[in-house]
Design an enzyme around this catalytic site. Structure first.
Site, PDB file in Angstrom:
ATOM      1  N   CYS A 192      -7.392 -12.500  -8.381  1.00 35.81           N
ATOM      2  CA  CYS A 192      -8.458 -11.530  -8.091  1.00 35.81           C
ATOM      3  C   CYS A 192      -9.829 -12.184  -8.028  1.00 35.81           C
ATOM      4  CB  CYS A 192      -8.478 -10.422  -9.138  1.00 35.81           C
ATOM      5  SG  CYS A 192      -6.959  -9.465  -9.169  1.00 35.81           S
TER       6      CYS A 192
ATOM      7  N   HIS B 202      -8.985  -3.813  -0.822  1.00 35.30           N
ATOM      8  CA  HIS B 202      -8.079  -2.710  -1.149  1.00 35.30           C
ATOM      9  C   HIS B 202      -8.376  -1.483  -0.295  1.00 35.30           C
ATOM     10  CE1 HIS B 202      -6.509  -4.687  -4.736  1.00 35.30           C
ATOM     11  NE2 HIS B 202      -7.730  -4.967  -5.117  1.00 35.30           N
TER      12      HIS B 202
END
Lengths: 137, 137, 137, 137, 137, 137
Positions: free
Chosen positions: E33, E41
């Site tokens: 991440c 996303h």
């Protein structure tokens, strides 16, 4: 050749019945779907088009344009409408999922061709358990 | 204390309007949801009940019994119906998702209590993007 | 030609194994799916039939009839069952999703033909990530 | 012949633009998808393979093996990546859903063939409303 | 008291990292991440408000108005954006789902109050497996 | 205070029955769920934890750690298992969704506390229509 699909939704009322039959006869053939006071659905529509990727854009068609085309030709006519009473391309037809898929195909075939793509499939969900697909004749 | 939820579905027609207003006034307030020819939805209903696990069965309530109770008190009245015209517990009310949640709560509270459970929440989806929840007063 | 799909669900236990192998050998080939004490799934089944719209009804087939036919021929045999031990049409077969799709096809082909439609596809989800499709030979 | 599908997911950043155009020109053609600071998606990928059931296993291919193959050839390259900057098989291409489907097809065709199956379809969702499918030339 | 929820969606890029750490340190803490080239996303946002039903409309609030308010205050800032670089209310914060939920709460609390409702919950899905909920302090 | 939820899945076999009853008595009480040959489900589990955001990470807890903890304490015991025969924390209990939720709560409460968060809710779906929630005593 690539296939691109756009999902759209509309909410409408309808009724399954034949005007030449009595309410009792319609009830026998179409069950509770023949309710003379109507019922309705959240319909989910999948429009699939096919063709070749434009090397200038990476797109077959711009999905914003496809969505706008579906809005004009289909959703403005069907969304928050009574399909039996208010939708020109369904007038005089039995409003089954099958006939709705064929009706939407006929409305979209030409405009999608003018965008430079080929209409491949109209898929329409009436409920989460039932859907129809039409690929043309 | 444990919470158990049963999901059910019904398809119905409705219209948002106040009978004392003209169609134009209703259109202004309620938009296309006021269509005088109705529209409709696939409603999804979540009924949550709470209580203690019965050690003889491992259940709070038998979900088959809860489903049958919802069928009798709610689905037989709402499914494939016109909510404005045909549903006794919504008569004279604005058929918003909010009022539908409250109406269903009032129908189910007593019968669920008679099953030995406590009604905790009525959650109702009108579309995939909109839902109401009611937990009682 | 139009295509209509009905979704149905069943919950069943199964095990992947060959009876001529030891538990250790089955574990090596089939992994944890070979657990001798069984495991299970919520299977989701999509039955797609094709044919022409009946102008009297607007339907290819009445989906209530198709659902009842699947209930009788498939769900009564599979739902809440042990597929390896209790399902006649899977007896002696490896209970993979592939073989289940083929087995269901063979059970439904003839009855659907008698309804006046043609079985087009059996699609079966074992989990949200895995599914098989069979279109006949 | 049977068809088996494996669903996988990856989260990635991308941007639609042509390097020979200014940001203003890219904005005109690609809209907010051309944001020079990137945006991203949860992509959902469906890989469908076809072939015959192996009578020794009941499988066309072991889905664990297919999943591992997709992991190595696709997800390790795409998941939590910037597709424009970091993915070898998309270098120099417009990162549209169409080109991504074709790019993934080209990466998987050979390895799936070596597993003893035939790649049938790459289907990729960019959002819940948009997806592309590629079946080869 | 009734609760109404509106679902909205936005697609954005982000990165988890602390500027005072090296890329290696960020990788150790935040894993993939922390990719310096970003990832992204499809975020799904549920905004729940509570209050009393207005007897004139049957609504707590008109969901079209609530949707428009979320569009102006949240989606115009977040959709197709890089959350770390471009979103004023997240500037200098770690862009976790937790902080995003709290940030959106702070942006919406006042405007929803001005509509005559009370913000009850911000729920945000980062993937189908992970979501955060914030109910205020 | 913030709430974070992790979704996990497991596939298992089970049976509802009391060993002191005959198969006929169990059938009467538990219906087809009492099948002596077992049946099974794809269970979906939602674990919700609450607490305060760590300003060093932006997280309440790292969801990778939470997922790993659920894997060790729950999924390794339940996935691809027969819950009645093989799961220590369900031994001698009726394997209802209610009891499963309570059993999972008891397994996770302590380990989650050791992570620095508070277990808030165990929610478990047995089918798409039925789920249980447990929030502790």
């Amino acid at each position: 050749m690539i296939f691109i699909t756009r999902r759209e939704r509309f909410n409408a009322a309808h009724r399954l019945f034949k005007p030449e039959y009595s309410d009792e006869q319609n009830l026998e053939i179409f069950g509770k779907c023949s309710n003379p006071n109507w019922h309705g659905h959240n319909y989910t529509l999948f429009v699939t088009v096919k063709g070749y990727v434009n090397p200038e854009t990476g797109f077959l068609v711009n999905l914003k344009d496809l969505s706008a085309l579906i809005e004009i030709h289909i959703l403005e006519k069907l969304d928050h409408r009574n399909i039996n009473l208010e939708v020109d391309f369904m007038a005089g037809k039995l409003v089954s999922t099958e006939n709705l898929a064929i009706g939407i195909w006929n409305e979209l075939k030409e405009p999608i061709s003018e965008m430079g793509a080929i209409l491949h499939c109209i898929k329409i969900y009436e409920t989460e358990n039932n859907f129809a697909e039409y690929f043309g004749d």
